[in-house]
Design an enzyme around this catalytic site. Structure first.
Site, PDB file in Angstrom:
ATOM      1  N   ILE A  40     -18.711  -7.491  -0.510  1.00 54.54           N
ATOM      2  CA  ILE A  40     -19.640  -7.044  -0.136  1.00 54.54           C
ATOM      3  C   ILE A  40     -20.087  -5.082  -0.807  1.00 54.54           C
ATOM      4  CG2 ILE A  40     -18.446  -5.457   2.231  1.00 54.54           C
ATOM      5  CD1 ILE A  40     -20.492  -6.179   3.839  1.00 54.54           C
ATOM      6  N   ASN A  97      -4.267  -8.764  -4.376  1.00 51.68           N
ATOM      7  CA  ASN A  97      -3.696  -7.322  -3.818  1.00 51.68           C
ATOM      8  C   ASN A  97      -2.846  -7.945  -2.296  1.00 51.68           C
ATOM      9  OD1 ASN A  97      -4.538  -5.830  -5.309  1.00 51.68           O
ATOM     10  ND2 ASN A  97      -6.071  -5.411  -3.858  1.00 51.68           N
ATOM     11  N   GLN A 104      -4.082  -3.502   0.298  1.00 47.72           N
ATOM     12  CA  GLN A 104      -4.722  -4.749   1.175  1.00 47.72           C
ATOM     13  C   GLN A 104      -5.041  -4.244   1.770  1.00 47.72           C
ATOM     14  OE1 GLN A 104      -2.040  -7.625   1.480  1.00 47.72           O
ATOM     15  NE2 GLN A 104      -3.790  -9.237   2.232  1.00 47.72           N
ATOM     16  N   HIS A 110      -6.785 -13.122  -0.358  1.00 52.81           N
ATOM     17  CA  HIS A 110      -8.163 -13.336  -1.424  1.00 52.81           C
ATOM     18  C   HIS A 110      -7.914 -13.101  -2.746  1.00 52.81           C
ATOM     19  CE1 HIS A 110      -7.735  -9.439   0.415  1.00 52.81           C
ATOM     20  NE2 HIS A 110      -8.107  -8.520  -0.331  1.00 52.81           N
ATOM     21  N   HIS A 112      -9.600 -11.983  -6.255  1.00 47.51           N
ATOM     22  CA  HIS A 112     -10.790 -10.796  -7.094  1.00 47.51           C
ATOM     23  C   HIS A 112     -10.754 -11.820  -7.926  1.00 47.51           C
ATOM     24  CE1 HIS A 112     -10.845  -7.591  -3.775  1.00 47.51           C
ATOM     25  NE2 HIS A 112     -10.097  -7.755  -4.039  1.00 47.51           N
TER      26      HIS A 112
HETATM   27  P1  AMP Z   1      -7.938  -6.003  -0.913  1.00 47.40           P
HETATM   28  O1  AMP Z   1      -8.624  -4.309  -0.767  1.00 47.40           O
HETATM   29  O2  AMP Z   1      -7.052  -6.558  -2.095  1.00 47.40           O
HETATM   30  O3  AMP Z   1      -7.945  -6.119   1.095  1.00 47.40           O
HETATM   31  O4  AMP Z   1      -9.909  -6.420  -0.899  1.00 47.40           O
HETATM   32  C1  AMP Z   1     -10.200  -6.071   0.765  1.00 47.40           C
HETATM   33  C2  AMP Z   1     -11.728  -6.527  -0.107  1.00 47.40           C
HETATM   34  O5  AMP Z   1     -13.137  -7.225   0.759  1.00 47.40           O
HETATM   35  C3  AMP Z   1     -12.561  -5.326  -0.598  1.00 47.40           C
HETATM   36  O6  AMP Z   1     -12.668  -5.088  -2.142  1.00 47.40           O
HETATM   37  C4  AMP Z   1     -14.477  -5.600  -0.237  1.00 47.40           C
HETATM   38  O7  AMP Z   1     -15.523  -4.465  -0.723  1.00 47.40           O
HETATM   39  C5  AMP Z   1     -14.382  -6.895   0.947  1.00 47.40           C
HETATM   40  N1  AMP Z   1     -14.855  -6.677   2.348  1.00 47.40           N
HETATM   41  C6  AMP Z   1     -14.627  -6.673   3.180  1.00 47.40           C
HETATM   42  N2  AMP Z   1     -15.941  -6.383   3.880  1.00 47.40           N
HETATM   43  C7  AMP Z   1     -16.601  -7.532   3.034  1.00 47.40           C
HETATM   44  C8  AMP Z   1     -17.562  -8.740   4.028  1.00 47.40           C
HETATM   45  N3  AMP Z   1     -17.933  -8.510   4.865  1.00 47.40           N
HETATM   46  N4  AMP Z   1     -18.497  -9.444   2.502  1.00 47.40           N
HETATM   47  C9  AMP Z   1     -17.284  -8.834   1.750  1.00 47.40           C
HETATM   48  N5  AMP Z   1     -15.909  -8.595   1.156  1.00 47.40           N
HETATM   49  C10 AMP Z   1     -16.218  -7.271   2.281  1.00 47.40           C
END
Ligand code: AMP
Length: 126
Positions: A40, A97, A104, A110, A112
């Site tokens: 997002i 992460n 994280q 997840h 990336h």
């Molecule tokens: P992390 O910091 O590795 O946990 O990454 C979490 C990621 O999830 C971040 O890059 C956010 O931009 C992404 N994110 C959070 N909410 C959503 C959502 N509803 N749809 C898509 N990505 C999201």
């Protein structure tokens, strides 16, 4: 928001809600084991998240508890997504992460996938 403790799994985390269809996502790929969707808040021209469908907080949690088929399926899904995104030749970066030091934010495993430009050094130094 950081992930203070990696377990137990929180069924209300945002990616669990996306998997249940409670929150919309822009899907890229889906199979029995994995779902991929656009981040997002993209940090590169291509920024896609690949998540396992099972309830795993981190890579370590997944590696310890997932069945072999889930692990193979997830790893293959990450490869398939990179291929489908058309970024293999130019190159891309995978990042997962885990825990507070990594920042994280979402406590569902997840990976990336970043691509679409030269990504620079691996880590930003403070
Ligand atoms: P992390 O910091 O590795 O946990 O990454 C979490 C990621 O999830 C971040 O890059 C956010 O931009 C992404 N994110 C959070 N909410 C959503 C959502 N509803 N749809 C898509 N990505 C999201």
């Amino acid at each position: 928001m950081g992930v203070e403790t990696l377990e137990p799994y929180d069924d209300n985390n945002i990616f669990a809600r996306i998997l249940r269809g409670e929150i919309p996502a822009r899907p890229v790929y889906e199979d029995d084991h994995a779902f991929a969707f656009h981040d997002i808040n993209p940090q590169a021209p291509t920024h896609v998240l690949v998540i396992p469908k099972g309830r795993y907080v981190s890579w370590a949690d997944f590696a310890a508890k997932a069945a072999d088929g889930e692990i193979a399926g997830f790893v293959r899904a990450v490869g398939a997504v990179a291929r489908e995104l058309g970024i293999e030749e130019a190159g891309y970066r995978l990042l997962a992460n885990a825990g507070p030091n990594s920042h994280q934010e979402v406590p569902h495993l997840h990976v990336h996938i970043f691509g679409g430009k030269k990504l620079g050094p691996m880590l930003v130094t403070p």
